[in-house]
Design an enzyme around this catalytic site. Structure first.
Site, PDB file in Angstrom:
ATOM      1  CB  VAL A  13     -20.641 -60.947  75.514  1.00 33.68           C
ATOM      2  CG1 VAL A  13     -21.455 -59.561  76.315  1.00 33.68           C
ATOM      3  CG2 VAL A  13     -20.353 -62.009  76.575  1.00 33.68           C
ATOM      4  CB  CYS A  14     -20.312 -57.740  71.104  1.00 36.43           C
ATOM      5  SG  CYS A  14     -19.062 -57.256  72.175  1.00 36.43           S
ATOM      6  CG  ASP A  15     -24.170 -62.391  67.776  1.00 31.76           C
ATOM      7  OD1 ASP A  15     -24.039 -62.281  66.633  1.00 31.76           O
ATOM      8  OD2 ASP A  15     -25.199 -62.545  68.235  1.00 31.76           O
TER       9      ASP A  15
END
Length: 164
Positions: A59-61
């Site tokens: 999700v952060c990527d």
């Protein structure tokens, strides 16, 4: 004190809350070369600050890629802040295939997280959030994602950024 969930577990955020209309507080973070960076380094530029728990999660990527692909052509700067070590952020940047990615580490003393009310003390991570600041550092958009593993509202944040 704001409360969110992270993997469906309740988490209280610590630090000073920042709201729309406020002048964003300064902070000190590290860039990928271990240089100290402050909000003042981006004076007179509009800013989209994308805050993530860790660059090494899917999700952060995706959040980092989306904001950089969509907003980097705008006249301003996109900053991604996490508590990852600068070395991990540098590795991610090298492998991302993206140009002009600015990742900043709040690992050293949580200056950004504490000044913006985003520290998940139990995990020593920052809450997923987005802040849009105008050229004078006035907060024109803020979102703290209520479930830390979900995506922010990309369209609302990008609209606020483009409309400055």
């Amino acid at each position: 004190m704001t409360q969110i969930t992270f993997k469906n577990n309740p988490i209280k955020l610590s630090g000073s809350e920042v709201n729309e209309g406020d002048i964003a507080p300064n902070f000190t973070v590290l860039d990928n070369s271990l240089n100290q960076i402050t909000l003042d380094d981006y004076k007179n530029k509009k800013k989209l600050i994308s805050v993530i728990p860790s660059i090494d999660t899917g999700v952060c990527d995706s959040q980092t890629r989306k904001f950089n692909e969509e907003a980097s052509a705008e006249d301003g700067v996109v900053l991604t802040i996490s508590v990852d070590l600068p070395f991990a952020q540098k590795r991610w940047c090298a492998s991302s295939g993206l140009d002009n990615v600015i990742t900043l580490s709040d690992h050293k003393d949580l200056s950004f997280g504490r000044n913006y009310g985003l520290v998940m003390d139990e995990l020593r991570l920052l809450a997923r959030s987005v802040f849009v600041l105008n050229e004078n550092n006035k907060v024109v958009y803020k979102e703290i994602v209520s479930e830390g593993t979900n995506y922010p509202d990309f369209e609302a944040a990008l609209k606020a950024y483009r409309n400055i």
